[in-house]
Design a protein around this motif. Structure first.
Motif, PDB file in Angstrom:
ATOM      1  N   GLU A  83      -9.818  -0.350  -1.752  1.00 47.58           N
ATOM      2  CA  GLU A  83      -9.430   1.032  -1.422  1.00 47.58           C
ATOM      3  C   GLU A  83      -9.490   1.920  -2.668  1.00 47.58           C
ATOM      4  O   GLU A  83      -9.814   3.100  -2.579  1.00 47.58           O
ATOM      5  CB  GLU A  83      -8.031   1.037  -0.777  1.00 47.58           C
ATOM      6  CG  GLU A  83      -8.102   0.482   0.643  1.00 47.58           C
ATOM      7  CD  GLU A  83      -6.821  -0.138   1.147  1.00 47.58           C
ATOM      8  OE1 GLU A  83      -5.751   0.081   0.558  1.00 47.58           O
ATOM      9  OE2 GLU A  83      -6.899  -0.869   2.158  1.00 47.58           O
ATOM     10  N   SER A 118      -6.951  -9.159   6.583  1.00 45.03           N
ATOM     11  CA  SER A 118      -6.365  -9.437   7.901  1.00 45.03           C
ATOM     12  C   SER A 118      -5.755 -10.841   8.008  1.00 45.03           C
ATOM     13  O   SER A 118      -5.867 -11.490   9.041  1.00 45.03           O
ATOM     14  CB  SER A 118      -7.402  -9.207   9.002  1.00 45.03           C
ATOM     15  OG  SER A 118      -7.855  -7.860   8.976  1.00 45.03           O
ATOM     16  N   GLY A 166      -2.022  -7.353   3.274  1.00 44.03           N
ATOM     17  CA  GLY A 166      -1.675  -5.953   3.471  1.00 44.03           C
ATOM     18  C   GLY A 166      -0.765  -5.785   4.672  1.00 44.03           C
ATOM     19  O   GLY A 166       0.454  -5.981   4.597  1.00 44.03           O
ATOM     20  N   GLY A 167      -1.366  -5.459   5.823  1.00 43.63           N
ATOM     21  CA  GLY A 167      -0.605  -5.123   7.024  1.00 43.63           C
ATOM     22  C   GLY A 167       0.515  -6.096   7.360  1.00 43.63           C
ATOM     23  O   GLY A 167       1.650  -5.687   7.659  1.00 43.63           O
ATOM     24  N   ALA A 219     -13.136  -6.894   6.176  1.00 41.43           N
ATOM     25  CA  ALA A 219     -12.016  -7.607   6.807  1.00 41.43           C
ATOM     26  C   ALA A 219     -10.664  -6.980   6.466  1.00 41.43           C
ATOM     27  O   ALA A 219      -9.638  -7.392   7.008  1.00 41.43           O
ATOM     28  CB  ALA A 219     -12.021  -9.075   6.371  1.00 41.43           C
ATOM     29  N   GLY A 231      -7.735  -4.659   6.745  1.00 39.38           N
ATOM     30  CA  GLY A 231      -7.096  -3.723   7.664  1.00 39.38           C
ATOM     31  C   GLY A 231      -7.853  -3.528   8.966  1.00 39.38           C
ATOM     32  O   GLY A 231      -7.563  -2.620   9.738  1.00 39.38           O
ATOM     33  N   GLU A 271     -11.659 -10.338  -1.327  1.00 37.62           N
ATOM     34  CA  GLU A 271     -11.319  -9.517  -0.168  1.00 37.62           C
ATOM     35  C   GLU A 271     -12.581  -8.877   0.398  1.00 37.62           C
ATOM     36  O   GLU A 271     -13.020  -7.822  -0.104  1.00 37.62           O
ATOM     37  CB  GLU A 271     -10.344  -8.421  -0.579  1.00 37.62           C
ATOM     38  CG  GLU A 271      -9.041  -8.940  -1.139  1.00 37.62           C
ATOM     39  CD  GLU A 271      -7.901  -7.973  -0.887  1.00 37.62           C
ATOM     40  OE1 GLU A 271      -6.905  -8.402  -0.299  1.00 37.62           O
ATOM     41  OE2 GLU A 271      -8.017  -6.789  -1.235  1.00 37.62           O
ATOM     42  N   LYS A 290       0.841  -1.209   0.000  1.00 32.99           N
ATOM     43  CA  LYS A 290       0.000   0.000   0.000  1.00 32.99           C
ATOM     44  C   LYS A 290       0.881   1.267   0.000  1.00 32.99           C
ATOM     45  O   LYS A 290       1.940   1.270  -0.615  1.00 32.99           O
ATOM     46  CB  LYS A 290      -0.948  -0.018   1.204  1.00 32.99           C
ATOM     47  CG  LYS A 290      -1.753  -1.298   1.301  1.00 32.99           C
ATOM     48  CD  LYS A 290      -2.928  -1.176   2.235  1.00 32.99           C
ATOM     49  CE  LYS A 290      -3.568  -2.531   2.441  1.00 32.99           C
ATOM     50  NZ  LYS A 290      -4.870  -2.467   3.075  1.00 32.99           N
TER      51      LYS A 290
HETATM   52  C1  PEP Z   1      -5.172  -5.740   1.343  1.00 34.65           C
HETATM   53  O1  PEP Z   1      -4.759  -4.591   1.377  1.00 34.65           O
HETATM   54  O2  PEP Z   1      -5.387  -6.287   0.263  1.00 34.65           O
HETATM   55  C2  PEP Z   1      -5.408  -6.418   2.619  1.00 34.65           C
HETATM   56  C3  PEP Z   1      -5.975  -7.595   2.589  1.00 34.65           C
HETATM   57  O3  PEP Z   1      -5.025  -5.763   3.766  1.00 34.65           O
HETATM   58  P1  PEP Z   1      -4.906  -6.403   5.239  1.00 34.65           P
HETATM   59  O4  PEP Z   1      -4.154  -7.693   5.102  1.00 34.65           O
HETATM   60  O5  PEP Z   1      -4.162  -5.382   6.035  1.00 34.65           O
HETATM   61  O6  PEP Z   1      -6.297  -6.631   5.728  1.00 34.65           O
END
Ligand code: PEP
Length: 253
Positions: free
Chosen positions: A98, A213, A234-235, A172, A174, A168, A12
């Motif tokens: 996003e 997540s 992501g995170g 869920a 972030g 996604e 990101k």
């Molecule tokens: C993502 O940005 O595609 C994502 C799944 O983020 P996170 O793992 O932080 O939920």
């Protein structure tokens, strides 16, 4: 049908070039012995060139977080697929929630981008997912079906074969709220059934990642489901140990 699991880190809007290089180096070194999981990372645009150079000769693929469908011209601020090819990018994320939520991405623009990515010989990671309101209203499957139908307009079996899908759930991402393995598998199986209706001979080859997540401690449960073929992370992709813990999910089963 054996599909090689695919784990992609979406960094990101995080990390300078120097920080990206540190993370890329750590990931490159730690995943070097792993052969049964495909790995990619998607840094910010400004770090793509440097990270691509750092990953040369490694098993880690370079991914971009977005693109534009025109090759060149008066499109201030955009980055075309042609320019991503120039940097050695292999995968491009499109339709991330996003981008849909904050930047006006639509199913039609997702389709234009995916077509351009495939035209240039790269592979889209096409994201779909329902919001919390849609899930609570019982609209999850309708929403996913609509995103797939519009996002994959004009796709031949060969094009689908080069495409990765990512489920996604927006609620869920972030948030720390991960879908249960049953919730995720149910939607993944639905996605594959939708694909099978239009592309019966290709659907079983397509990898469908889960995103939302994903962490080292929940990856094994999710990725061992029959229709979950990897993760878009992501995170947890911002720390090499966490990311490695997900890539090595089989060891924690
Ligand atoms: C993502 O940005 O595609 C994502 C799944 O983020 P996170 O793992 O932080 O939920």
């Amino acid at each position: 049908m054996a599909r090689t699991p695919f784990v992609c880190g979406n960094w990101k809007l995080h990390k300078t070039v120097a920080e990206s290089l540190d993370l890329a180096t750590a990931i490159k070194n730690s995943v070097a012995p792993i052969r049964d999981v495909e790995v990619a990372v998607a840094p910010v645009f400004t770090a793509l060139h440097a990270v691509g150079k750092r990953l040369e000769g490694s098993t880690v693929a370079l991914a971009a977080q977005d693109c534009f469908w025109e090759d060149q011209g008066a499109w201030t601020g955009e980055v075309s697929v042609r320019l991503l090819v120039d940097l050695g990018v292999k995968y491009v994320i499109v339709g991330h929630s996003e981008r849909r939520q904050h930047f006006g991405e639509t199913d039609a623009s997702v389709n234009h981008k995916a077509q351009a990515i495939l035209r240039h010989g790269l592979r889209p990671i096409l994201c779909v997912g329902e919001t919390l309101a849609e899930r609570e209203a019982g609209e999850t499957f309708g929403r996913i079906a609509a995103q797939l139908a519009a996002g994959l307009v004009g796709f031949s079996p060969e094009m689908l074969n080069e495409t990765v899908l990512a489920y996604e759930p927006v609620w869920a991402i972030g948030t720390g709220k991960v879908a249960t393995t049953q919730q995720a598998e149910e939607v993944h199986a639905f996605i594959r059934a939708q694909l099978r209706e239009r592309w019966p001979t290709t659907a079983d080859h397509v990898r469908i990642q889960y995103g939302g997540s994903v962490k080292p401690d929940n990856a094994a449960g999710l990725l061992s489901q029959p229709n979950i073929d990897g993760a878009l992370v992501g995170g947890a992709s911002l720390k090499s140990d966490d990311f490695l813990g997900i890539v090595k999910y089989r060891l924690s089963k």
